[in-house]
Each structure stands twice: as C-alpha cells, then as structure tokens.
Design a protein around this motif. Structure first.
Motif, PDB file in Angstrom:
ATOM      1  N   ARG A  10       0.893  -1.139   0.052  1.00 48.41           N
ATOM      2  CA  ARG A  10      -0.077   0.056   0.001  1.00 48.41           C
ATOM      3  C   ARG A  10       0.770   1.155  -0.133  1.00 48.41           C
ATOM      4  O   ARG A  10       2.087   1.242   0.607  1.00 48.41           O
ATOM      5  CB  ARG A  10      -0.896   0.053   1.200  1.00 48.41           C
ATOM      6  CG  ARG A  10      -2.012  -1.165   1.334  1.00 48.41           C
ATOM      7  CD  ARG A  10      -3.218  -0.541   0.570  1.00 48.41           C
ATOM      8  NE  ARG A  10      -3.134  -0.738  -0.921  1.00 48.41           N
ATOM      9  CZ  ARG A  10      -2.771  -1.749  -1.746  1.00 48.41           C
ATOM     10  NH1 ARG A  10      -3.031  -3.167  -1.147  1.00 48.41           N
ATOM     11  NH2 ARG A  10      -2.759  -1.726  -2.909  1.00 48.41           N
ATOM     12  N   SER A  11       0.383   2.513  -0.609  1.00 43.78           N
ATOM     13  CA  SER A  11       0.966   3.678  -0.311  1.00 43.78           C
ATOM     14  C   SER A  11       0.998   4.046   1.023  1.00 43.78           C
ATOM     15  O   SER A  11       0.122   4.033   1.708  1.00 43.78           O
ATOM     16  CB  SER A  11       0.450   4.621  -1.234  1.00 43.78           C
ATOM     17  OG  SER A  11       0.379   4.323  -2.578  1.00 43.78           O
ATOM     18  N   TRP A 136       4.543   7.299  -3.463  1.00 43.43           N
ATOM     19  CA  TRP A 136       5.003   8.190  -4.279  1.00 43.43           C
ATOM     20  C   TRP A 136       4.184   9.357  -4.533  1.00 43.43           C
ATOM     21  O   TRP A 136       3.012   9.328  -4.748  1.00 43.43           O
ATOM     22  CB  TRP A 136       4.708   7.309  -5.981  1.00 43.43           C
ATOM     23  CG  TRP A 136       5.164   7.831  -7.082  1.00 43.43           C
ATOM     24  CD1 TRP A 136       5.098   9.101  -7.616  1.00 43.43           C
ATOM     25  CD2 TRP A 136       4.979   7.209  -8.255  1.00 43.43           C
ATOM     26  NE1 TRP A 136       5.444   9.036  -8.787  1.00 43.43           N
ATOM     27  CE2 TRP A 136       5.128   8.034  -9.535  1.00 43.43           C
ATOM     28  CE3 TRP A 136       4.746   5.683  -8.827  1.00 43.43           C
ATOM     29  CZ2 TRP A 136       5.272   7.746 -10.663  1.00 43.43           C
ATOM     30  CZ3 TRP A 136       4.889   5.436  -9.979  1.00 43.43           C
ATOM     31  CH2 TRP A 136       5.308   6.160 -11.208  1.00 43.43           C
ATOM     32  N   THR A 138       3.522  13.424  -6.317  1.00 42.28           N
ATOM     33  CA  THR A 138       4.049  14.052  -7.658  1.00 42.28           C
ATOM     34  C   THR A 138       3.500  15.576  -7.198  1.00 42.28           C
ATOM     35  O   THR A 138       3.318  16.381  -7.982  1.00 42.28           O
ATOM     36  CB  THR A 138       3.166  13.736  -8.756  1.00 42.28           C
ATOM     37  OG1 THR A 138       1.729  13.400  -8.243  1.00 42.28           O
ATOM     38  CG2 THR A 138       3.729  12.385  -9.511  1.00 42.28           C
ATOM     39  N   ARG A 177      -9.745  -2.471  -4.963  1.00 42.04           N
ATOM     40  CA  ARG A 177      -9.452  -2.601  -6.470  1.00 42.04           C
ATOM     41  C   ARG A 177     -10.629  -3.071  -7.084  1.00 42.04           C
ATOM     42  O   ARG A 177     -11.466  -4.158  -6.579  1.00 42.04           O
ATOM     43  CB  ARG A 177      -8.450  -3.442  -7.147  1.00 42.04           C
ATOM     44  CG  ARG A 177      -6.894  -2.758  -6.698  1.00 42.04           C
ATOM     45  CD  ARG A 177      -6.693  -1.338  -7.438  1.00 42.04           C
ATOM     46  NE  ARG A 177      -5.352  -0.982  -7.234  1.00 42.04           N
ATOM     47  CZ  ARG A 177      -4.625  -0.403  -6.369  1.00 42.04           C
ATOM     48  NH1 ARG A 177      -5.520  -0.037  -5.248  1.00 42.04           N
ATOM     49  NH2 ARG A 177      -3.479   0.016  -6.163  1.00 42.04           N
TER      50      ARG A 177
HETATM   51  C1  LIG Z   1       2.028   8.714 -10.970  1.00 40.48           C
HETATM   52  C2  LIG Z   1       1.650   8.404  -9.544  1.00 40.48           C
HETATM   53  C3  LIG Z   1       1.578   9.687  -8.790  1.00 40.48           C
HETATM   54  C4  LIG Z   1       1.182   9.665  -7.585  1.00 40.48           C
HETATM   55  N1  LIG Z   1       1.107  10.827  -7.018  1.00 40.48           N
HETATM   56  C5  LIG Z   1       0.673  10.983  -5.521  1.00 40.48           C
HETATM   57  C6  LIG Z   1       0.819  11.940  -4.872  1.00 40.48           C
HETATM   58  O1  LIG Z   1       1.075  13.276  -5.229  1.00 40.48           O
HETATM   59  N2  LIG Z   1       0.172  12.171  -3.657  1.00 40.48           N
HETATM   60  C7  LIG Z   1      -0.099  10.810  -2.961  1.00 40.48           C
HETATM   61  O2  LIG Z   1      -0.774  11.083  -1.817  1.00 40.48           O
HETATM   62  N3  LIG Z   1      -0.272   9.806  -3.725  1.00 40.48           N
HETATM   63  C8  LIG Z   1       0.154   9.809  -4.939  1.00 40.48           C
HETATM   64  N4  LIG Z   1       0.133   8.561  -5.593  1.00 40.48           N
HETATM   65  C9  LIG Z   1      -0.042   7.199  -5.022  1.00 40.48           C
HETATM   66  C10 LIG Z   1      -1.614   7.056  -5.325  1.00 40.48           C
HETATM   67  O3  LIG Z   1      -2.417   7.907  -4.665  1.00 40.48           O
HETATM   68  C11 LIG Z   1      -1.788   5.414  -4.584  1.00 40.48           C
HETATM   69  O4  LIG Z   1      -1.225   4.548  -5.216  1.00 40.48           O
HETATM   70  C12 LIG Z   1      -3.376   5.177  -4.736  1.00 40.48           C
HETATM   71  O5  LIG Z   1      -3.997   5.816  -4.041  1.00 40.48           O
HETATM   72  C13 LIG Z   1      -3.427   3.727  -4.666  1.00 40.48           C
HETATM   73  O6  LIG Z   1      -3.253   3.194  -3.159  1.00 40.48           O
HETATM   74  P1  LIG Z   1      -2.271   2.107  -3.149  1.00 40.48           P
HETATM   75  O7  LIG Z   1      -0.815   2.645  -3.510  1.00 40.48           O
HETATM   76  O8  LIG Z   1      -2.029   1.798  -1.654  1.00 40.48           O
HETATM   77  O9  LIG Z   1      -2.928   0.913  -3.675  1.00 40.48           O
HETATM   78  C14 LIG Z   1       0.750   8.481  -6.922  1.00 40.48           C
HETATM   79  C15 LIG Z   1       0.832   7.354  -7.552  1.00 40.48           C
HETATM   80  C16 LIG Z   1       1.057   7.211  -8.839  1.00 40.48           C
HETATM   81  C17 LIG Z   1       1.159   5.947  -9.795  1.00 40.48           C
END
Ligand SMILES: Cc1cc2nc3c(=O)[nH]c(=O)nc-3n(C[C@H](O)[C@H](O)[C@H](O)COP(=O)(O)O)c2cc1C
Length: 188
Positions: A10-11, A136, A138, A177
């Motif tokens: 997870r993020s 991650w 941005t 998902r």
């Molecule tokens: C290209 C990309 C940019 C992202 N940018 C941000 C961001 O700026 N801030 C943030 O909190 N999460 C960001 N994320 C994380 C996504 O929000 C996160 O992957 C999504 O909520 C799904 O959650 P999970 O990774 O736990 O499955 C980014 C993910 C990707 C792939």
C-alpha cells in the motif's frame, strides 16, 4: 510470494520515526534498475537525500505549501502553515527523488516515462518486501525550479517525476480495486 507482495503493498502516508538503513535503500535501487526499458535507455536517475539536503528541501516544500494554503494577508496564518509543513516534511524518514532523462523524441519520452514508472514500482515492491513503505508523491516540490537548482539538475535534461517518501509504516491504509473481470474483455 510475488503476487502477495504486489497485492499487500500500500502507499504509506504515516511513518514510524525509525531510520531507514542505506543498505535497504540500495537494495530497492538495485531492484528498480531491472525494470524493462525500450532500447535499454535506462532513463531513470535517483537522488538520495541526506539530512542536510532534506532540511533545505523542507524550506521549499513549506513555502510552496504555505503560499498555496495560507491566507496571504495573515502573517500568523502563513507562519503556522509554514511551520506545520516543515514538521510534516521532516517527519519523512527517507526521501528519494526520481528523475527521467529527457529524450528529444516524444515517442521515446513516453516510453521512458513508462519505464521509470516500472522502476518505481520495482522499488516500492522491494521496499515492501523489507517491511518498508513508500509514498510516490508528484506534489509541487518536484516541479519547483528551486528543487532542480538545489539538486544541481538541469531541468531541460532531467525531469523529476517522483518524490518517494520512505519509512517503516505506522499505519497501512485499506484501499481496494475493482475486480479485473469488470475491466477486461476476452475474445475468441
Ligand atoms: C504516478 C503516480 C503519482 C502519484 N502521486 C501521488 C501524490 O502526489 N500524492 C499521493 O498522496 N499519492 C500519490 N500517488 C499514490 C496513489 O495515490 C496511490 O497509489 C493510490 O491511492 C492507490 O493506493 P495504493 O498504492 O495503496 O494501492 C501516486 C501514484 C502514482 C502511480
């Protein structure tokens, strides 16, 4: 095993204060660079941030945040948003920026971005295997000219595409998902 790492990752937005060992970071970088990349362009560049640079970047982060969120006419409010942002940014245990080396050809650029995204996902999965969480981001800091300047990057050659916030998770969010069957068509 791989699928369970992919599905459980997870993020992570909240981290324990523990230091992230450099050996762990290097293991994740080693996984990152094995991502597929068309023409072996190896477009990824990594900027591993140490304490002094983290402090300097925090000022950029806080200024960007305060100028976006604070009431500009109220100095106390600006200062409080700024201070809160410094604290938030400094609570990130480890910070890595990822850049993409920019090719002059637009098709190559698109493919290179895809390759960099694969590398970042490799990094995130290798981190998860080591019980480390990654966000991650941005956010605006990756596009600020001050960031490129501090990192001594030429923005016409390298575009920052991610700030990776890394640490041991304090909380693991629940995300879900849609089932792949809803998103897939099969043909004879
Ligand atoms: C290209 C990309 C940019 C992202 N940018 C941000 C961001 O700026 N801030 C943030 O909190 N999460 C960001 N994320 C994380 C996504 O929000 C996160 O992957 C999504 O909520 C799904 O959650 P999970 O990774 O736990 O499955 C980014 C993910 C990707 C792939």
């Amino acid at each position: 095993m791989l699928t369970s790492i992919i599905k459980s990752r997870r993020s992570i937005f909240q981290f324990k204060p523990e230091v992230v060992p450099n050996t762990a970071i290097n293991q994740c970088l080693e996984a990152a660079i094995w991502a597929p990349n068309h023409g072996l362009t190896e477009p990824w560049r990594f900027y591993v941030i140490g304490t002094q640079m983290h402090i300097r970047l925090a000022s950029i982060y806080a200024e960007l945040r305060a100028s976006k969120r604070a009431n500009k006419t109220d100095i106390n409010n600006y200062q409080s948003v700024y201070d809160h942002a410094i604290k938030k940014f400094m609570s990130i245990p480890k910070l890595i920026f990822v850049g993409q080396a920019i090719d002059s050809d637009l098709v190559v650029q698109a493919e290179d971005f895809a390759a960099c995204a694969c590398a970042i996902q490799n990094f995130q999965l290798a981190a998860w295997e080591l019980n480390l969480g990654v966000q991650w981001s941005t956010g605006p800091i990756i596009n600020a000219p001050e960031t490129a300047n501090l990192l001594q990057i030429d923005p016409s050659k390298i575009q920052l595409i991610a700030a990776l916030y890394i640490g041991y998770p304090k909380a693991i969010p629940n995300t879900s998902r849609r089932p792949y069957l809803e998103l897939t068509q099969y043909y004879d």
